[in-house]
Design a protein around this motif. Structure first.
Motif, PDB file in Angstrom:
ATOM      1  N   PHE A 181      57.391  -9.589  78.980  1.00 35.11           N
ATOM      2  CA  PHE A 181      56.356 -10.329  78.263  1.00 35.11           C
ATOM      3  C   PHE A 181      56.991 -11.304  77.281  1.00 35.11           C
ATOM      4  N   TYR A 182      56.243 -12.348  77.001  1.00 35.74           N
ATOM      5  CA  TYR A 182      56.610 -13.300  75.974  1.00 35.74           C
ATOM      6  C   TYR A 182      55.438 -13.394  75.014  1.00 35.74           C
ATOM      7  N   ASP A 183      55.700 -13.934  73.847  1.00 33.03           N
ATOM      8  CA  ASP A 183      54.620 -14.171  72.899  1.00 33.03           C
ATOM      9  C   ASP A 183      55.051 -15.268  71.931  1.00 33.03           C
ATOM     10  N   PHE A 184      54.087 -15.978  71.419  1.00 34.20           N
ATOM     11  CA  PHE A 184      54.325 -16.967  70.368  1.00 34.20           C
ATOM     12  C   PHE A 184      53.020 -17.125  69.597  1.00 34.20           C
ATOM     13  N   PHE A 185      53.140 -17.221  68.285  1.00 28.52           N
ATOM     14  CA  PHE A 185      51.948 -17.333  67.445  1.00 28.52           C
ATOM     15  C   PHE A 185      52.377 -17.834  66.063  1.00 28.52           C
ATOM     16  N   MET A 186      51.443 -18.501  65.399  1.00 29.43           N
ATOM     17  CA  MET A 186      51.705 -18.996  64.054  1.00 29.43           C
ATOM     18  C   MET A 186      51.524 -17.849  63.063  1.00 29.43           C
ATOM     19  N   ILE A 187      52.532 -17.658  62.206  1.00 30.57           N
ATOM     20  CA  ILE A 187      52.437 -16.636  61.164  1.00 30.57           C
ATOM     21  C   ILE A 187      51.661 -17.199  59.979  1.00 30.57           C
ATOM     22  N   ASP A 188      51.987 -18.418  59.636  1.00 28.71           N
ATOM     23  CA  ASP A 188      51.251 -19.167  58.613  1.00 28.71           C
ATOM     24  C   ASP A 188      51.322 -20.630  59.013  1.00 28.71           C
ATOM     25  N   ASP A 189      51.053 -21.515  58.103  1.00 33.60           N
ATOM     26  CA  ASP A 189      50.973 -22.936  58.457  1.00 33.60           C
ATOM     27  C   ASP A 189      52.327 -23.541  58.800  1.00 33.60           C
ATOM     28  N   SER A 190      53.424 -22.899  58.392  1.00 30.60           N
ATOM     29  CA  SER A 190      54.734 -23.520  58.600  1.00 30.60           C
ATOM     30  C   SER A 190      55.699 -22.690  59.444  1.00 30.60           C
ATOM     31  N   MET A 237      54.401  -2.413  78.042  1.00 28.99           N
ATOM     32  CA  MET A 237      54.524  -3.802  77.594  1.00 28.99           C
ATOM     33  C   MET A 237      53.396  -4.170  76.637  1.00 28.99           C
ATOM     34  N   MET A 238      52.161  -3.779  76.990  1.00 27.04           N
ATOM     35  CA  MET A 238      51.007  -4.134  76.162  1.00 27.04           C
ATOM     36  C   MET A 238      51.089  -3.505  74.780  1.00 27.04           C
ATOM     37  N   SER A 239      51.449  -2.219  74.741  1.00 26.86           N
ATOM     38  CA  SER A 239      51.558  -1.548  73.442  1.00 26.86           C
ATOM     39  C   SER A 239      52.697  -2.136  72.608  1.00 26.86           C
ATOM     40  N   SER A 240      53.818  -2.453  73.243  1.00 25.68           N
ATOM     41  CA  SER A 240      54.955  -3.034  72.518  1.00 25.68           C
ATOM     42  C   SER A 240      54.594  -4.395  71.943  1.00 25.68           C
ATOM     43  N   LYS A 241      53.906  -5.200  72.730  1.00 24.91           N
ATOM     44  CA  LYS A 241      53.512  -6.548  72.290  1.00 24.91           C
ATOM     45  C   LYS A 241      52.593  -6.480  71.071  1.00 24.91           C
ATOM     46  N   ILE A 242      51.622  -5.579  71.126  1.00 29.80           N
ATOM     47  CA  ILE A 242      50.683  -5.443  70.009  1.00 29.80           C
ATOM     48  C   ILE A 242      51.404  -4.975  68.745  1.00 29.80           C
ATOM     49  N   LEU A 243      52.290  -3.990  68.896  1.00 31.86           N
ATOM     50  CA  LEU A 243      53.038  -3.467  67.739  1.00 31.86           C
ATOM     51  C   LEU A 243      53.898  -4.560  67.102  1.00 31.86           C
ATOM     52  N   ILE A 244      54.587  -5.341  67.945  1.00 29.55           N
ATOM     53  CA  ILE A 244      55.471  -6.394  67.406  1.00 29.55           C
ATOM     54  C   ILE A 244      54.652  -7.432  66.645  1.00 29.55           C
ATOM     55  N   LYS A 245      53.560  -7.898  67.241  1.00 26.48           N
ATOM     56  CA  LYS A 245      52.762  -8.933  66.577  1.00 26.48           C
ATOM     57  C   LYS A 245      52.161  -8.427  65.270  1.00 26.48           C
ATOM     58  N   ASN A 246      51.638  -7.196  65.277  1.00 23.54           N
ATOM     59  CA  ASN A 246      51.042  -6.642  64.063  1.00 23.54           C
ATOM     60  C   ASN A 246      52.060  -6.554  62.932  1.00 23.54           C
ATOM     61  N   CYS A 247      53.296  -6.138  63.279  1.00 27.36           N
ATOM     62  CA  CYS A 247      54.341  -6.019  62.252  1.00 27.36           C
ATOM     63  C   CYS A 247      54.764  -7.387  61.730  1.00 27.36           C
ATOM     64  N   VAL A 248      54.889  -8.362  62.624  1.00 29.10           N
ATOM     65  CA  VAL A 248      55.279  -9.712  62.199  1.00 29.10           C
ATOM     66  C   VAL A 248      54.245 -10.278  61.235  1.00 29.10           C
ATOM     67  N   MET A 249      52.968 -10.045  61.524  1.00 28.12           N
ATOM     68  CA  MET A 249      51.908 -10.621  60.692  1.00 28.12           C
ATOM     69  C   MET A 249      51.822  -9.974  59.315  1.00 28.12           C
ATOM     70  N   THR A 250      52.520  -8.853  59.097  1.00 23.58           N
ATOM     71  CA  THR A 250      52.547  -8.247  57.768  1.00 23.58           C
ATOM     72  C   THR A 250      53.553  -8.934  56.858  1.00 23.58           C
ATOM     73  N   GLY A 251      54.338  -9.865  57.415  1.00 24.33           N
ATOM     74  CA  GLY A 251      55.289 -10.604  56.605  1.00 24.33           C
ATOM     75  C   GLY A 251      56.703 -10.058  56.643  1.00 24.33           C
ATOM     76  N   GLN A 252      56.974  -9.080  57.492  1.00 26.42           N
ATOM     77  CA  GLN A 252      58.313  -8.515  57.578  1.00 26.42           C
ATOM     78  C   GLN A 252      59.258  -9.458  58.326  1.00 26.42           C
ATOM     79  N   SER A 253      60.556  -9.303  58.071  1.00 24.57           N
ATOM     80  CA  SER A 253      61.567 -10.119  58.753  1.00 24.57           C
ATOM     81  C   SER A 253      61.776  -9.579  60.159  1.00 24.57           C
ATOM     82  N   PRO A 254      62.431 -10.343  61.058  1.00 24.03           N
ATOM     83  CA  PRO A 254      62.668  -9.866  62.426  1.00 24.03           C
ATOM     84  C   PRO A 254      63.360  -8.511  62.495  1.00 24.03           C
ATOM     85  N   SER A 255      64.375  -8.292  61.696  1.00 27.72           N
ATOM     86  CA  SER A 255      65.084  -7.008  61.749  1.00 27.72           C
ATOM     87  C   SER A 255      64.184  -5.872  61.291  1.00 27.72           C
TER      88      SER A 255
END
Length: 521
Positions: A316-325, A345-363
């Motif tokens: 799977f791939y994903d891309f989304f805006m976290i904020d305006d920049s 794949m579906m569960s992993s994708k949802i978990l990754i996006k939810n964590c990214v949107m909380t403002g955490q860094s990639p690591s």
């Protein structure tokens, strides 16, 4: 020269897909039927007994049935299955037997055609042994008997087939099974029973296979009852010289087994395919697939695609805006294939996006997702992930790599090259892991290409991998094109290389062209 190469490639694709089997079977059956009718017209029915004429008529009718059945296989949109290939091959072998049986009656009692009579009957016995072997494979496929014992049984029959065929050839020089006297008349010898040894062994193996098969009782009874039709016919006509309907009976058995067992299986397959179709649509809807993505944003251009090896895949791939920049980029590959990989794949994708949107860094995201997956991962599946966050204002790319492929980078004015960075362990492998994070800056007009291992590891019919050299060469041929064109060129080049060899792994790619901030942005 180019046209010749294209023709060669087309032939290779046809051979690899085995799409030639059924049309070839149809052509052979049609040619035999036409030849059988022609021979009757030339020979006529003079000096023939009624039983001979009945047998000839039955042979021609059954050959015509083989033609119609082979043609129906061509029209069947599921005709490229192993089951249908075996069915069509068995029909053709049966048509050959019918033609040889007809020919033996046409030359019966003609002294000048004594050698022809001898040759036809030798071929008749040879084809009979081959038909018995094919019928065993047919029953094995019908009941889906694929255990090691069934493979061993097939091996025994395969080994015994060769000496059986050699014994048939002996009749050219010694009347082992039969003879053709000076009057041109076929006669069985006292040792004719030897010709039935292979049949008896095959019947014993078939009976044992039916007894120990894991197929349902109903399917085994159907296979046994229909397979008994040729044997019953053999018993009835055993001492009736002039009437030979064993291969007509064989044809009836073949058709009945296919009509009952294979038709039932096709219903199940159709139901499964419908469910897979729904799963495919759900998975497709899970991935962002509206392009261009945010056309009002001029700082970047982006395109992505995923072609699963099965109806549903684990990439799977994903891309989304976290904020305006800031934009998040994800490329991942789940272990395994099919429905289990798609669910993971579906569960992993949802978990990754939810964590990214909380403002955490990639690591931090990868560490959190890894812990969540490891808490309940009884199937011990894992996923490799490349996760990056790109700041569109200055090109800063912060990323982490959990066991995934190296990205490919093109700097302004340069060519695409592998960007080798530090790897961490896969997601789902071990709880409590920390993931390494790196930072780099993309200059305006840079391009970043992400992918899964299905691209470099795609194989041709020689099982040779596509490789990174071809991969990079394909990208650099169109290095100044848009991301959509870049993905299209790589996919086309992979298809040219594999020549439609069955796709082993999912083919997933994403490319972003960082244009940079411009006046007015």
């Amino acid at each position: 020269m180019k046209e010749l190469q294209e023709k060669i490639n087309a032939v290779k694709r046809m051979l690899q897909k085995q799409i030639w089997i059924i049309p070839t079977c149809f052509a052979i059956s049609l040619a035999l039927t036409a030849a059988g009718i022609t021979l009757v017209i030339i020979r006529g029915f003079d000096n023939m007994e009624n039983g001979w004429m009945f047998s000839i008529g039955a042979d021609i009718f059954c050959m015509a049935v083989c033609v119609m059945l082979s043609f129906s296989c061509i029209l069947n949109n599921k005709s490229q299955s192993e089951d249908t290939h075996v069915f069509a091959t068995l029909l053709t072998a049966n048509a050959i037997a019918l033609f040889l049986d007809e020919s033996s009656w046409l030359v019966q009692g003609i002294p000048s055609l004594r050698f022809v009579n001898l040759t036809v009957n030798v071929l008749f016995y040879i084809n009979g042994a081959i038909l018995i072997y094919l019928f065993w494979l047919y029953i094995r496929n019908a009941l889906q008997m694929r255990s090691s014992k069934m493979k061993a049984a097939s091996g025994i029959l395969t080994l015994l087939l060769f000496p059986t065929l050699l014994l048939c050839l002996v009749n050219f020089v010694y009347p082992l099974y039969f003879s053709v006297n000076e009057a041109g008349t076929y006669q069985r010898s006292d040792r004719w029973y030897i010709s039935q040894v292979y049949l008896v062994i095959a019947l014993v193996i078939m009976v044992l296979a039916l007894i120990f098969s894991k197929a349902s009782k109903k399917d085994r009874l159907v296979a046994a009852s229909f397979a008994a039709i040729p044997l019953l016919n053999q018993v009835i006509t055993r001492y009736t010289f002039g009437i030979s309907t064993q291969y007509a009976a064989m044809l009836v058995s073949i058709v009945l087994i296919y009509g009952v067992l294979f038709a039932e299986r096709e219903k199940t397959i159709a139901s499964t395919e419908m469910e897979l179709g729904v799963a495919t649509r759900i998975q497709s809807d899970m991935l962002p697939n509206t392009f261009p993505f945010l056309p009002e944003r001029k700082e970047f251009d982006l395109f992505a695609s995923m072609t699963p090896a099965k109806e549903v895949g684990g990439d799977f791939y994903d891309f989304f805006m976290i904020d305006d920049s800031r934009i998040a980029l994800v490329m991942a590959d789940v272990s395994g294939k099919g429905i289990p990989a798609a669910l993971f794949m579906m569960s992993s994708k949802i978990l990754i996006k939810n964590c990214v949107m909380t403002g955490q860094s990639p690591s931090q995201v990868l560490s959190a997702v890894n812990n969540q997956i490891c808490e309940n991962n009884r199937e011990e599946m894992f996923v490799t992930v490349w996760l990056g966050i790109l700041d569109l204002t200055d090109g800063t790319l912060t990323f982490a790599n959990a066991g995934h492929e190296y990205p490919i980078l093109k700097k302004p004015g340069g060519e695409f090259e592998l960007f080798k960075s530090k790897h961490s362990f896969v997601i789902g492998g071990m709880k409590g892991l920390r993931y390494k994070e790196q930072v780099m800056r993309l200059e305006p007009d840079s391009k970043l290409f992400l992918y899964t291992d299905g691209v470099p590891e795609a194989e041709n019919f020689r099982l040779e991998q596509y490789g990174y050299d071809r991969f990079l060469a394909a990208l650099n041929r169109v290095k100044d094109k848009t991301p959509r064109d870049l993905l299209g060129e790589v996919e086309a080049d992979v298809k040219r290389y594999t020549l439609s060899h069955p796709q082993f792994d999912d083919l997933t790619m994403l490319c972003i062209h960082y244009i940079g901030m411009q006046e007015g942005n």
